[in-house]
Design a protein around this motif. Structure first.
Motif, short mmCIF file in Angstrom:
data_model
loop_
_atom_site.label_atom_id
_atom_site.label_comp_id
_atom_site.label_asym_id
_atom_site.label_seq_id
_atom_site.Cartn_x
_atom_site.Cartn_y
_atom_site.Cartn_z
N LEU A 1 -35.67 12.52 0.33
CA LEU A 1 -34.70 13.82 1.09
C LEU A 1 -35.42 13.92 2.27
CD1 LEU A 1 -34.45 16.23 -2.05
CD2 LEU A 1 -32.74 14.97 -1.06
N LYS B 1 -32.92 13.96 5.44
CA LYS B 1 -32.88 14.86 6.41
C LYS B 1 -32.72 14.69 7.71
CE LYS B 1 -34.26 19.90 7.49
NZ LYS B 1 -35.07 20.82 6.85
N ALA C 1 -29.10 15.46 9.15
CA ALA C 1 -29.31 16.87 9.45
C ALA C 1 -28.95 17.08 10.98
CB ALA C 1 -30.31 17.71 9.06
N PRO C 2 -28.24 18.04 11.43
CA PRO C 2 -28.13 18.43 12.86
C PRO C 2 -29.43 18.97 13.23
CG PRO C 2 -27.27 20.18 11.51
CD PRO C 2 -27.60 19.03 10.50
N ALA D 1 -31.34 22.13 12.32
CA ALA D 1 -31.96 22.05 11.11
C ALA D 1 -33.72 22.07 11.45
CB ALA D 1 -31.48 21.07 10.18
N TRP E 1 -39.75 32.82 3.94
CA TRP E 1 -39.99 33.32 2.35
C TRP E 1 -40.85 32.75 1.63
CZ3 TRP E 1 -38.35 30.45 -1.61
CH2 TRP E 1 -37.45 29.31 -1.25
N LYS E 2 -40.77 31.07 1.90
CA LYS E 2 -41.94 30.50 1.35
C LYS E 2 -43.41 30.59 1.93
CE LYS E 2 -40.47 26.75 -0.99
NZ LYS E 2 -40.16 25.52 -1.68
N LYS F 1 -44.41 33.10 3.43
CA LYS F 1 -44.77 34.26 3.15
C LYS F 1 -45.35 34.06 1.64
CE LYS F 1 -44.01 37.59 6.15
NZ LYS F 1 -43.02 37.03 7.09
N GLY F 2 -44.71 33.40 0.60
CA GLY F 2 -45.17 33.14 -0.60
C GLY F 2 -46.49 32.49 -0.63
N GLU G 1 -49.00 35.07 0.48
CA GLU G 1 -49.30 36.05 -0.70
C GLU G 1 -50.08 35.36 -2.01
OE1 GLU G 1 -45.33 37.91 -1.69
OE2 GLU G 1 -46.04 37.90 -3.64
N ASN H 1 -28.33 22.07 6.51
CA ASN H 1 -29.71 21.64 5.81
C ASN H 1 -29.34 21.96 4.30
OD1 ASN H 1 -32.27 21.47 5.43
ND2 ASN H 1 -32.98 23.68 5.34
N HIS I 1 -31.71 22.38 0.96
CA HIS I 1 -32.78 22.81 0.53
C HIS I 1 -33.07 22.83 -1.16
CE1 HIS I 1 -36.50 25.61 0.49
NE2 HIS I 1 -36.02 26.03 -0.67
N VAL I 2 -34.00 21.92 -1.44
CA VAL I 2 -33.99 21.39 -2.97
C VAL I 2 -35.17 22.17 -3.42
CG1 VAL I 2 -33.95 19.71 -4.78
CG2 VAL I 2 -32.95 19.42 -2.50
N GLU I 3 -34.94 23.09 -4.76
CA GLU I 3 -35.93 23.50 -5.40
C GLU I 3 -36.01 22.84 -6.84
OE1 GLU I 3 -37.92 26.48 -5.02
OE2 GLU I 3 -37.59 26.33 -3.04
N TRP J 1 -41.62 36.34 -4.37
CA TRP J 1 -41.49 35.79 -2.87
C TRP J 1 -40.34 34.76 -3.15
CZ3 TRP J 1 -42.21 30.61 -2.74
CH2 TRP J 1 -43.12 30.03 -3.49
N LYS J 2 -40.20 34.16 -4.30
CA LYS J 2 -39.17 33.10 -4.54
C LYS J 2 -37.86 33.84 -4.84
CE LYS J 2 -39.89 28.91 -5.48
NZ LYS J 2 -40.18 27.53 -6.34
N GLY K 1 -36.50 34.98 -1.60
CA GLY K 1 -36.04 34.10 -0.72
C GLY K 1 -34.56 33.47 -1.28
N GLU L 1 -32.34 36.20 0.26
CA GLU L 1 -32.35 36.09 1.59
C GLU L 1 -31.59 34.82 1.92
OE1 GLU L 1 -36.20 35.87 3.41
OE2 GLU L 1 -35.36 34.77 4.90
N MET L 2 -31.44 33.75 1.20
CA MET L 2 -30.42 32.54 1.49
C MET L 2 -28.98 32.89 1.13
SD MET L 2 -32.79 29.37 0.37
CE MET L 2 -33.27 29.72 -1.13
#
Ligand SMILES: [Zn+2]
Ligand SMILES: [Zn+2]
Ligand SMILES: [Zn+2]
Ligand SMILES: [Zn+2]
Lengths: 410, 410
Positions: free
Chosen positions: A64, A68, A72-73, A76, A83-84, A86-87, A90, B54, B56-58, B83-84, B87, B90-91
């Motif tokens: 992946l 990307k 991706a442009p 990106a 947030w991640k 920040k996670g 934390e 983009n 984004h894979v979780e 935080w997740k 996230g 936020e997304m």
């Protein structure tokens, strides 16, 4: 049970008990590629057995990443999921332990526009800055382990078939991390004691400078007042001893930011950001890289050095005897975790606060004043060989041999 | 190219272009199990081709989930990485599209203490509440797709060998989602039009009540004033048409929270939280579940119903003809995404705001006042069969046949 399965379990256990030294009710955060799934599951089991409260895994996938970069442009690569970041901060604040498992294909980003890679590294480096401070000041327990991916194994053992490649790389990893021994945990205790002896010797000496001599290398590195050599396990903020890299064969400290002069040549390929840099040299004046050459990967080296102001300076000086278990395998791993532990090395970029007396309690400004470099990057590169000589120069100007022909001289 | 490879690409493309209907420069968030890696990589390619900024894979892993349930201390199930959750909010706020890929083993948590599972579901449900509101009010584009895992395929095709199991389940998924057709995107356009016809018919009728009759079922469901039937694709806040489930064969609306009376019996096994509930029935008085039985999985059903106050009420009434492409495969998928689209069903828990006139702009209180149920959970269960009859009851008390012998009666 097969030897492989047995060793894999011991390896997972090592990472949990010696690497991060998980504590009762602690959370373990694991960063891992999909390719390492089998190891990650074993790590989780061992962590729960050792009393972990929770194992939180953040997965990523090389394929992946490449997709990307290819598709991706440009914008990106200027974004990061804050947030991640920040996670991570934390979880670090709450006392989690962090394990990273590396498995990358050294050629993952071959052919990708270096500008994009540099942009991505900058974005990630900035976003994860606060978390990195936790790690680099040893506030938290953290460790880096490796697991083979097919692509990586093929790079290291190009002449073997696919199955052999994987099992050969696993074997090399087990050997390098002592996971193949009867009692790896005991072996690491002994190993940490050996590294401590070197650390104590060097800290007693309080060398003012080191002088490196080898083919293509004539370099003087000044060490700051109050520098500390460290190696093997060390305590986090709460006193738990962890080992940040498995394997680790190095003892290291921080150079004086503007006290590096001369030229140094690489002795092994450097895999950085999915590209290889080979046969390169750097020239320093008053600590700053003022010139550099590379036979392969010049553009990649250039982007690395131009990451920020601090990436023009060194942040680590590490001593590893040429006659070490890893270098005796005679394998070039194309992976810094292994190659740096088979060779004396330096790092471009950020210095470790733990390499200065009282450093982990210093502010960013105090660290800088004490002579420690600061950067969003930290990249080790290998300069050791069977030929390198290193002298230690005392406060009074006296010189004494530290390394001769690549090995400790005392 | 192999048929499988071709269908997989068409399937990925469908998910991207019809499922979330990705827009230029939009971020696509993919939730996926490791088992779906091949599909995820194709989805990423198709998304970038379609102009995504983009992907984004979780990732998550069934094995790790099971290890945690087996080995972690109880407290671990009371925590969620907030935080997740933040996230995700936020997304969603920033207009990302969300794709979930399901591949779970229906028996994943068999034998696990139901108290732990209920605790974990509650914790997750609460933490993700705000994000769920975005999805359930159709503010964002979201879709759910499936990919086989070995364990799931083995459950559906117990008599085939391992390789056959996977390819049979893939084939069934391709068929159910129309990905095996020459031009699946065109086929979905047609299919959405067909569902729209039913939706328009029902919305013109404005039935006051539905009356269900079958073996073990005699149930009346009142519909609130201003209820809206929906089905197939629908617009998000920005007007992009997305399809929340692939497959989808249902038209559905919200019941009046306290207007459900009688007994209803399940017609297919329900996989919930890694356990199966089979041959169960629920009895309602004024909307509330006042009694329930289950031949298998009674404890699991109990924990589901006792999740919160709202999980004692219904949040969805969905009509699916027995003669539908999925039910004609005669496969029990042990997976709600498929089984609910082969059968009339109801859902325990939260109602969709989009099923009320002006609902997506209503506050929580206004939704409740309008008769829509609210809960941290939403779980569909199947009640349709070749025998079910459903009558629509008009405002004036007149009844007319809506379903006869499991199929549309008009
Ligand atoms: Zn080092
Ligand atoms: Zn380093
Ligand atoms: Zn439904
Ligand atoms: Zn539903």
């Amino acid at each position: 049970m097969l030897t492989y399965q047995k060793n894999l379990e011991k390896y997972a256990d090592l990472g949990v008990r010696v690497g991060v030294n998980i504590q009762k009710d602690q959370t373990l955060v694991v960063n891992a590629p999909l390719a390492a799934a089998e190891l990650v599951r074993l790590v989780a089991k061992k962590a729960y057995e050792a009393g972990a409260k929770n194992v939180h895994v953040e997965w990523h996938d090389d394929d992946l990443t490449r997709i990307k970069f290819d598709m991706a442009p440009d914008e990106a690569f200027k974004d990061f999921p804050m947030w991640k970041a920040k996670g991570y901060e934390e979880m670090a604040e709450n006392g989690a332990a962090f394990m990273s498992i590396v498995a990358s294909n050294p050629d993952l980003l071959k052919g990708v526009d270096p500008e994009r890679i540099a942009e991505a590294n900058k974005t990630g480096g900035k976003a994860m800055g606060k978390y990195r401070e936790y790690a680099q000041a040893d506030k938290i327990s953290w460790t880096v382990l490796a697991a083979p991916s097919k692509e990586w194994a093929a790079k290291v053992f190009p002449d073997a078939n696919e199955e052999e490649q994987m099992s050969k790389l696993w074997d090399a990893i087990f050997k390098a991390t002592r996971a193949d021994l009867e009692d790896p945990i005991q072996a690491w205790k002994k190993h940490n004691e050996n590294l401590s002896e070197k650390v104590d010797y060097l800290n007693n000496k309080k060398y003012k400078k080191l002088h490196y001599k080898a083919e293509g290398t004539d370099l003087t590195i000044e060490l700051p007042d109050g520098h500390l050599w460290v190696g093997g396990g060390g305590p986090n903020e709460r006193g738990a001893i962890f080992v940040a890299n498995m394997p680790t064969e190095e003892v290291f400290t921080t150079p004086l930011k503007d006290g590096v002069n001369g030229t140094v040549s690489s002795t092994k390929p450097l895999s950085y950001g999915g590209n290889l840099i080979e046969n390169f040299s750097l020239t320093f004046e008053k600590g700053k890289i003022v010139d550099y050459k590379a036979e392969e990967g010049y553009e990649t080296l250039k982007r690395l050095i131009e990451t920020d102001e601090g990436s023009h300076y060194l942040g680590e000086v590490a001593l590893v005897p040429h006659d070490s278990p890893i270098s005796n395998t005679n394998i070039i791993f194309f992976n810094t975790l292994f190659d740096e532990n088979a060779s004396c090395h330096l790092a471009i970029g950020n210095a470790y606060a733990s390499c200065l007396e009282g450093g982990t309690k210093m502010s960013k400004e105090e660290l800088e004043k004490a002579g420690a470099n600061s950067s969003i990057t930290h990249v080790d590169f290998m300069i050791g060989s069977a030929e390198i000589d290193i002298d230690g120069i005392m406060e009074n100007g006296e010189e004494e041999p530290l390394f001769r022909n690549g090995n400790w001289a005392f």
